[in-house]
Design an enzyme around this catalytic site. Sequence first.
Site, PDB file in Angstrom:
ATOM      1  N   GLU A  74      41.309  29.922  37.738  1.00  0.00           N
ATOM      2  CA  GLU A  74      41.027  31.290  38.177  1.00  0.00           C
ATOM      3  C   GLU A  74      40.826  32.203  36.982  1.00  0.00           C
ATOM      4  O   GLU A  74      39.977  33.084  36.984  1.00  0.00           O
ATOM      5  CB  GLU A  74      42.185  31.807  39.053  1.00  0.00           C
ATOM      6  CG  GLU A  74      41.929  33.148  39.738  1.00  0.00           C
ATOM      7  CD  GLU A  74      42.374  34.367  38.919  1.00  0.00           C
ATOM      8  OE1 GLU A  74      42.071  35.483  39.337  1.00  0.00           O
ATOM      9  OE2 GLU A  74      43.016  34.200  37.853  1.00  0.00           O
ATOM     10  N   GLU A  75      41.625  31.984  35.939  1.00  0.00           N
ATOM     11  CA  GLU A  75      41.649  32.937  34.819  1.00  0.00           C
ATOM     12  C   GLU A  75      40.317  33.046  34.092  1.00  0.00           C
ATOM     13  O   GLU A  75      39.899  34.141  33.736  1.00  0.00           O
ATOM     14  CB  GLU A  75      42.748  32.550  33.814  1.00  0.00           C
ATOM     15  CG  GLU A  75      44.182  32.714  34.333  1.00  0.00           C
ATOM     16  CD  GLU A  75      44.566  34.167  34.584  1.00  0.00           C
ATOM     17  OE1 GLU A  75      43.718  35.064  34.443  1.00  0.00           O
ATOM     18  OE2 GLU A  75      45.731  34.408  34.948  1.00  0.00           O
ATOM     19  N   ASP A 108      49.095  35.798  44.163  1.00  0.00           N
ATOM     20  CA  ASP A 108      48.686  35.946  42.762  1.00  0.00           C
ATOM     21  C   ASP A 108      48.944  37.367  42.263  1.00  0.00           C
ATOM     22  O   ASP A 108      48.074  38.020  41.689  1.00  0.00           O
ATOM     23  CB  ASP A 108      47.202  35.570  42.591  1.00  0.00           C
ATOM     24  CG  ASP A 108      46.745  35.648  41.122  1.00  0.00           C
ATOM     25  OD1 ASP A 108      47.614  35.671  40.229  1.00  0.00           O
ATOM     26  OD2 ASP A 108      45.531  35.709  40.875  1.00  0.00           O
ATOM     27  N   HIS A 162      49.701  37.822  31.238  1.00  0.00           N
ATOM     28  CA  HIS A 162      48.843  37.278  30.162  1.00  0.00           C
ATOM     29  C   HIS A 162      49.477  37.356  28.770  1.00  0.00           C
ATOM     30  O   HIS A 162      48.743  37.435  27.778  1.00  0.00           O
ATOM     31  CB  HIS A 162      47.487  38.011  30.091  1.00  0.00           C
ATOM     32  CG  HIS A 162      46.623  37.837  31.303  1.00  0.00           C
ATOM     33  ND1 HIS A 162      45.344  38.324  31.388  1.00  0.00           N
ATOM     34  CD2 HIS A 162      46.842  37.214  32.494  1.00  0.00           C
ATOM     35  CE1 HIS A 162      44.820  38.024  32.564  1.00  0.00           C
ATOM     36  NE2 HIS A 162      45.715  37.361  33.265  1.00  0.00           N
ATOM     37  N   ASP A 209      52.366  34.633  36.383  1.00  0.00           N
ATOM     38  CA  ASP A 209      50.912  34.553  36.573  1.00  0.00           C
ATOM     39  C   ASP A 209      50.422  33.189  36.169  1.00  0.00           C
ATOM     40  O   ASP A 209      50.054  32.973  35.021  1.00  0.00           O
ATOM     41  CB  ASP A 209      50.218  35.655  35.767  1.00  0.00           C
ATOM     42  CG  ASP A 209      48.716  35.710  36.028  1.00  0.00           C
ATOM     43  OD1 ASP A 209      48.277  35.129  37.026  1.00  0.00           O
ATOM     44  OD2 ASP A 209      47.992  36.326  35.223  1.00  0.00           O
ATOM     45  N   HIS A 236      46.659  30.329  41.845  1.00  0.00           N
ATOM     46  CA  HIS A 236      45.943  29.548  40.825  1.00  0.00           C
ATOM     47  C   HIS A 236      46.934  28.882  39.893  1.00  0.00           C
ATOM     48  O   HIS A 236      47.887  29.502  39.426  1.00  0.00           O
ATOM     49  CB  HIS A 236      44.923  30.395  40.067  1.00  0.00           C
ATOM     50  CG  HIS A 236      45.480  31.484  39.226  1.00  0.00           C
ATOM     51  ND1 HIS A 236      45.895  31.284  37.935  1.00  0.00           N
ATOM     52  CD2 HIS A 236      45.686  32.797  39.474  1.00  0.00           C
ATOM     53  CE1 HIS A 236      46.317  32.422  37.423  1.00  0.00           C
ATOM     54  NE2 HIS A 236      46.212  33.361  38.338  1.00  0.00           N
TER      55      HIS A 236
END
Lengths: 469, 469
Positions: free
Chosen positions: A339-340, A367, A436, A305, A293
Amino acid sequence: MTRKIFSLLITLTFFTFLIFTEINLNAQQLPSEEIQKYSELASKIVRSALLDKKGYGWLKELCAIGPRLSGSDNSSKAITWAKNKMSECGFDSVWLQPVMVPKWVRGKIENAYISKSKKYLNKKLTIASYGGSIGTSKRGIYGEIIEVKGLEEVKNLGDKAKGKIVFYNRSFDNGLLNTFEGYGRAVDQRVNGAIEASKVGAVAVIVRSVQASFDNVPHTGVMNYQEGVKQIPSAAISVMDADFLSKAIKSEPNLNITIKMDCKSYPDVQSYNVIGQLTGTENPNEVIVVGGHFDSWDKGCGAHDDGAPCLQTMEALELLKRMNIKPKRTIRCVLFINEENGLRGGIEYGKYSSNTFEKHLAGIESDRGAFTPRGFSVTTDSLSLMKMQSWLPILNKANIDWIRKGGSGGDVGQIKNAKALLGYVPDDQRYMDLHHSDNDVYSAVHPREMELGSAAIAIISYLLSEEGL
Amino acid sequence: MTRKIFSLLITLTFFTFLIFTEINLNAQQLPSEEIQKYSELASKIVRSALLDKKGYGWLKELCAIGPRLSGSDNSSKAITWAKNKMSECGFDSVWLQPVMVPKWVRGKIENAYISKSKKYLNKKLTIASYGGSIGTSKRGIYGEIIEVKGLEEVKNLGDKAKGKIVFYNRSFDNGLLNTFEGYGRAVDQRVNGAIEASKVGAVAVIVRSVQASFDNVPHTGVMNYQEGVKQIPSAAISVMDADFLSKAIKSEPNLNITIKMDCKSYPDVQSYNVIGQLTGTENPNEVIVVGGHFDSWDKGCGAHDDGAPCLQTMEALELLKRMNIKPKRTIRCVLFINEENGLRGGIEYGKYSSNTFEKHLAGIESDRGAFTPRGFSVTTDSLSLMKMQSWLPILNKANIDWIRKGGSGGDVGQIKNAKALLGYVPDDQRYMDLHHSDNDVYSAVHPREMELGSAAIAIISYLLSEEGL
């Protein structure tokens, strides 16, 4: 006599089954000279990846754009960058697939402090608003803290949470080998914490940052609201400050904190999946998708990420081109958007895959960060799994030690008719330290580790293209 | 008739062999309930290691002492620290094994600069004296540079190197999967460069720092002299400055550099191997040695090389104690002194192992950094190897994916009569970025990665103790 014939038939059936299975099993094995040939090519791909480090160079450019939250200006810039990069690479086709995505903006204010206390007045608490959360009023939300360990506990609070700020403080379980499992067991507080707290009358929630490391850097992530349940603000609190706060309210149960956040959701905006492919020379309509993603959270720069893993799938195609390989089947890189906080890109591509005349042989998702390679996790039938496992001597050249039954990923998981869905699995020990968060930056990616992943994905895509399933 | 009897005999022998092999193979396999039992214990060990992080805590204390070059004050302090720590852990016996070790001191001066040039006068070059090198005079050594790619090229220089400084500039091959292989292929320049350069009349050598990364931090290491060949100073030059210098002498072939070093060798001094053990309850005289080298280079603090790996072997014993395990055979931790520049500790323990009534069943070395676990590399017979491989479902709990034939390590390699010699193999992708350099510090070690190694070593030691070979 009938009995004899019956048992003869049973025996015959059994042997036919055995022979058939044997033939099938043998059909799955590559002859040793083929293993040899592919292994030599694999070594060349690995060598070229490690020496040129092209994907790692791309990562530097991508990180320079900044984080790529869905719907943000950065995300648009990154999409244009990727499309141009794929064109420069000379992929056979490059295009954008339109997707409408949600837009949420963190804003400029996210802070918290102790606003009523004898000992700790004005002590700052480090927080990060969760993606999708509403903001507070300008003067903030304040209230007493009520600490809980999980959703069930909140459901049983009755009136005790009314007007208070619920503080979810269940720790990440660091005793588990797999950090994704630790994450999975803690993240419900983040995802559904606001819903349950609101149901019992809380005015806001703060959640112990879901991470493996111990520091003062809160990790963000998506949170949900539920129709008919009042929306309340929701934010991560760093694990260090969570420990502090937990101790503080033990000595002063009535202390208040104030939270100020000006994050906000906007109407959906136009965005895109970025797609490029090497078109198959023999079966162009049989497709192997590789991808990750392309959106990220708005902390750090989404290096692990999912920047680097996305670029690994892009580099996989470029590596094959570099080797002058023209695959029999189509190998397609899809950089999925959103995606998140929505999975809209994956869902959109999934719809396409269900309606197209093309046949999707396999989807490979990257991912899980760009750390040193370990294996591939596969959802497929047993014979296809065995066939892929027979390729391990070739994949070993890129540090791949195993291929096991297991999940793939949220985006390729939307390709419902693929014969095999794979997840590329690098080592996960360091991943949940940065996921994140502001720690997820370019310097956290190791060039050799990233490049080995690109090579591994290139090799398995090529094997799927040439050998089928 | 004789022919018939003969072929009957051959057939019989063949089948006896087959049956015998089959029995032997079966004898190597653990019953599934044993696998289950050990796996549960392994998971407990892993969980405890990951949660308590005791070894990682020890590493902080050890690194606070500073680097531990053989014969240094720090090294003595570290030896006392380790002995006390083993006693605190309550190991059954703890003792020091005396070893005389070489003493070499880097001194305070190690610098180099361009001392004759139109364009680059006084430009500094970052160097690190090699361990064992002589120093220069106070005013330094100066001379023209002659760049070469290896020892063979130097041998063929004839008079051209006379009075000059030989600059070995063959790169580390970053195209190889295994960074230890890259190291092995480049390190001859460091080890024997001074000997060959001196033979052709050079006055000093500088060697492109042997490392996988690209930075300005030179990596040190041992270098040799040869009797009858004049000793000349020898130092690493950082890879960035090596690239710079290589370009500079292409534009100005006659530029001079000056090197100043005040490093020096002293007479041997008294030192020790630190030894502690859990004494076997059933076969106390059958010994499984686990260990690493406790000395380090004097750059950084020897965190990955070999502080953390040493502490993993110490923690392996402590983990078993923590589980209230009393092993059947003796599990002995040996922290060998002086691997880096002499191997004296390993040799001394090797002598002991040859002369003692004790039987050394196995030796396990941890000297490849403390990154995420991958496997064990084993020198043993095929049946013992198969037996250990049947333990993989248990070792998987600590992220161990394979057990393969291969080397062990310099220190345990001195235990000549052991049935099996093992090397613990963590991932090596990041190791050659920091090995022997100022980058090898506490913060480069990841707590989870280190602790999984401790658990893996604890588990395999225990299996060896209970199941034998």
